[in-house]
Design a protein around this motif. Sequence first.
Motif, PDB file in Angstrom:
ATOM      1  N   LEU A  14     -43.556 -69.496  88.501  1.00 39.15           N
ATOM      2  CA  LEU A  14     -42.590 -69.293  89.592  1.00 39.15           C
ATOM      3  C   LEU A  14     -41.157 -69.494  89.117  1.00 39.15           C
ATOM      4  O   LEU A  14     -40.267 -68.704  89.441  1.00 39.15           O
ATOM      5  CB  LEU A  14     -42.909 -70.231  90.751  1.00 39.15           C
ATOM      6  N   LEU A  15     -40.926 -70.538  88.347  1.00 41.91           N
ATOM      7  CA  LEU A  15     -39.583 -70.798  87.844  1.00 41.91           C
ATOM      8  C   LEU A  15     -39.120 -69.687  86.907  1.00 41.91           C
ATOM      9  O   LEU A  15     -37.963 -69.263  86.957  1.00 41.91           O
ATOM     10  CB  LEU A  15     -39.540 -72.150  87.137  1.00 41.91           C
ATOM     11  N   SER A  16     -40.029 -69.185  86.073  1.00 35.34           N
ATOM     12  CA  SER A  16     -39.675 -68.086  85.167  1.00 35.34           C
ATOM     13  C   SER A  16     -39.322 -66.820  85.934  1.00 35.34           C
ATOM     14  O   SER A  16     -38.358 -66.135  85.617  1.00 35.34           O
ATOM     15  CB  SER A  16     -40.827 -67.793  84.205  1.00 35.34           C
ATOM     16  N   LEU A  17     -40.106 -66.504  86.955  1.00 29.55           N
ATOM     17  CA  LEU A  17     -39.828 -65.302  87.745  1.00 29.55           C
ATOM     18  C   LEU A  17     -38.517 -65.419  88.520  1.00 29.55           C
ATOM     19  O   LEU A  17     -37.723 -64.476  88.565  1.00 29.55           O
ATOM     20  CB  LEU A  17     -40.987 -65.025  88.700  1.00 29.55           C
ATOM     21  N   VAL A  18     -38.285 -66.568  89.113  1.00 31.17           N
ATOM     22  CA  VAL A  18     -37.055 -66.759  89.888  1.00 31.17           C
ATOM     23  C   VAL A  18     -35.829 -66.708  88.983  1.00 31.17           C
ATOM     24  O   VAL A  18     -34.848 -66.023  89.285  1.00 31.17           O
ATOM     25  CB  VAL A  18     -37.105 -68.089  90.679  1.00 31.17           C
ATOM     26  N   THR A  19     -35.883 -67.405  87.863  1.00 32.59           N
ATOM     27  CA  THR A  19     -34.713 -67.400  86.981  1.00 32.59           C
ATOM     28  C   THR A  19     -34.498 -66.036  86.332  1.00 32.59           C
ATOM     29  O   THR A  19     -33.363 -65.613  86.147  1.00 32.59           O
ATOM     30  CB  THR A  19     -34.822 -68.487  85.898  1.00 32.59           C
ATOM     31  N   SER A  20     -35.586 -65.339  86.009  1.00 32.84           N
ATOM     32  CA  SER A  20     -35.435 -63.983  85.464  1.00 32.84           C
ATOM     33  C   SER A  20     -34.788 -63.068  86.487  1.00 32.84           C
ATOM     34  O   SER A  20     -33.922 -62.253  86.157  1.00 32.84           O
ATOM     35  CB  SER A  20     -36.795 -63.412  85.069  1.00 32.84           C
ATOM     36  N   GLY A  21     -35.213 -63.190  87.737  1.00 36.82           N
ATOM     37  CA  GLY A  21     -34.596 -62.395  88.802  1.00 36.82           C
ATOM     38  C   GLY A  21     -33.123 -62.724  88.983  1.00 36.82           C
ATOM     39  O   GLY A  21     -32.294 -61.821  89.156  1.00 36.82           O
ATOM     40  N   LEU A  22     -32.786 -64.003  88.923  1.00 35.63           N
ATOM     41  CA  LEU A  22     -31.376 -64.392  89.054  1.00 35.63           C
ATOM     42  C   LEU A  22     -30.537 -63.855  87.901  1.00 35.63           C
ATOM     43  O   LEU A  22     -29.398 -63.409  88.108  1.00 35.63           O
ATOM     44  CB  LEU A  22     -31.250 -65.913  89.136  1.00 35.63           C
ATOM     45  N   VAL A  23     -31.082 -63.886  86.692  1.00 37.27           N
ATOM     46  CA  VAL A  23     -30.358 -63.347  85.543  1.00 37.27           C
ATOM     47  C   VAL A  23     -30.141 -61.846  85.719  1.00 37.27           C
ATOM     48  O   VAL A  23     -29.056 -61.320  85.471  1.00 37.27           O
ATOM     49  CB  VAL A  23     -31.102 -63.667  84.223  1.00 37.27           C
ATOM     50  N   MET A  24     -31.173 -61.136  86.172  1.00 39.89           N
ATOM     51  CA  MET A  24     -31.041 -59.687  86.364  1.00 39.89           C
ATOM     52  C   MET A  24     -30.051 -59.359  87.479  1.00 39.89           C
ATOM     53  O   MET A  24     -29.232 -58.452  87.343  1.00 39.89           O
ATOM     54  CB  MET A  24     -32.400 -59.057  86.666  1.00 39.89           C
ATOM     55  N   PHE A  25     -30.130 -60.066  88.597  1.00 45.67           N
ATOM     56  CA  PHE A  25     -29.172 -59.825  89.686  1.00 45.67           C
ATOM     57  C   PHE A  25     -27.749 -60.120  89.243  1.00 45.67           C
ATOM     58  O   PHE A  25     -26.819 -59.401  89.598  1.00 45.67           O
ATOM     59  CB  PHE A  25     -29.532 -60.641  90.929  1.00 45.67           C
ATOM     60  N   SER A  26     -27.581 -61.180  88.451  1.00 46.95           N
ATOM     61  CA  SER A  26     -26.248 -61.489  87.927  1.00 46.95           C
ATOM     62  C   SER A  26     -25.750 -60.392  87.002  1.00 46.95           C
ATOM     63  O   SER A  26     -24.582 -59.996  87.062  1.00 46.95           O
ATOM     64  CB  SER A  26     -26.266 -62.816  87.167  1.00 46.95           C
ATOM     65  N   ALA A  27     -26.640 -59.875  86.155  1.00 43.18           N
ATOM     66  CA  ALA A  27     -26.248 -58.789  85.243  1.00 43.18           C
ATOM     67  C   ALA A  27     -25.882 -57.530  86.018  1.00 43.18           C
ATOM     68  O   ALA A  27     -24.892 -56.856  85.702  1.00 43.18           O
ATOM     69  CB  ALA A  27     -27.373 -58.499  84.259  1.00 43.18           C
ATOM     70  N   ILE A  28     -26.649 -57.213  87.042  1.00 45.67           N
ATOM     71  CA  ILE A  28     -26.350 -56.030  87.860  1.00 45.67           C
ATOM     72  C   ILE A  28     -25.019 -56.211  88.579  1.00 45.67           C
ATOM     73  O   ILE A  28     -24.189 -55.300  88.630  1.00 45.67           O
ATOM     74  CB  ILE A  28     -27.502 -55.754  88.837  1.00 45.67           C
ATOM     75  N   TRP A  29     -24.793 -57.393  89.147  1.00 46.43           N
ATOM     76  CA  TRP A  29     -23.541 -57.637  89.871  1.00 46.43           C
ATOM     77  C   TRP A  29     -22.340 -57.560  88.918  1.00 46.43           C
ATOM     78  O   TRP A  29     -21.321 -56.947  89.242  1.00 46.43           O
ATOM     79  CB  TRP A  29     -23.584 -59.004  90.549  1.00 46.43           C
ATOM     80  N   LEU A  30     -22.464 -58.199  87.741  1.00 47.87           N
ATOM     81  CA  LEU A  30     -21.371 -58.143  86.774  1.00 47.87           C
ATOM     82  C   LEU A  30     -21.121 -56.716  86.286  1.00 47.87           C
ATOM     83  O   LEU A  30     -19.972 -56.322  86.087  1.00 47.87           O
ATOM     84  CB  LEU A  30     -21.666 -59.047  85.575  1.00 47.87           C
ATOM     85  N   ASN A  31     -22.187 -55.963  86.128  1.00 48.68           N
ATOM     86  CA  ASN A  31     -22.023 -54.580  85.687  1.00 48.68           C
ATOM     87  C   ASN A  31     -21.318 -53.748  86.754  1.00 48.68           C
ATOM     88  O   ASN A  31     -20.505 -52.885  86.433  1.00 48.68           O
ATOM     89  CB  ASN A  31     -23.371 -53.963  85.332  1.00 48.68           C
ATOM     90  N   ARG A  32     -21.612 -54.001  88.012  1.00 49.42           N
ATOM     91  CA  ARG A  32     -20.924 -53.266  89.088  1.00 49.42           C
ATOM     92  C   ARG A  32     -19.452 -53.655  89.178  1.00 49.42           C
ATOM     93  O   ARG A  32     -18.613 -52.834  89.523  1.00 49.42           O
ATOM     94  CB  ARG A  32     -21.609 -53.510  90.422  1.00 49.42           C
TER      95      ARG A  32
END
Length: 142
Positions: A14-32
Amino acid sequence: MPAIYRKWFILCLLLSLVTSGLVMFSAIWLNRQFQFVEAFQPLDIWLLSGFVISQNVIVLPWFYWLDKRKAVQGKKERIPELVLHLLALFGGGLGALYSQQRYRHKTQKPVFQWVAWLGALLLICVLYPALLYGSENLFSFL
């Protein structure tokens, strides 16, 4: 499987999935915001990178810190060594090496050193071909 292993494996997943999702959302937001790359293509490389970053920067250091804290406090229910080994092997080898030195935990046990280095080597063996040859050729390369 004993209940303690099941508990820590579920928490780790669960922690791996949540943190991976947060990293991806952060990357998408920064890219936008700043347009670093045109598109996240191929997406599986970005997902793999997000997982590896979250494992090495967030998940594994947190587990080592928590286990060290429980060891210092003398608590009986600590994180099983098998869980720490599997975390190091599946994408967290560099985080394990960092955490061992940072928290001065599990540095006297040679098996932890070997597993951490093996995890780092596996990480390099998977990420390097994926980034070099592309994700569509990753499994044909292996």
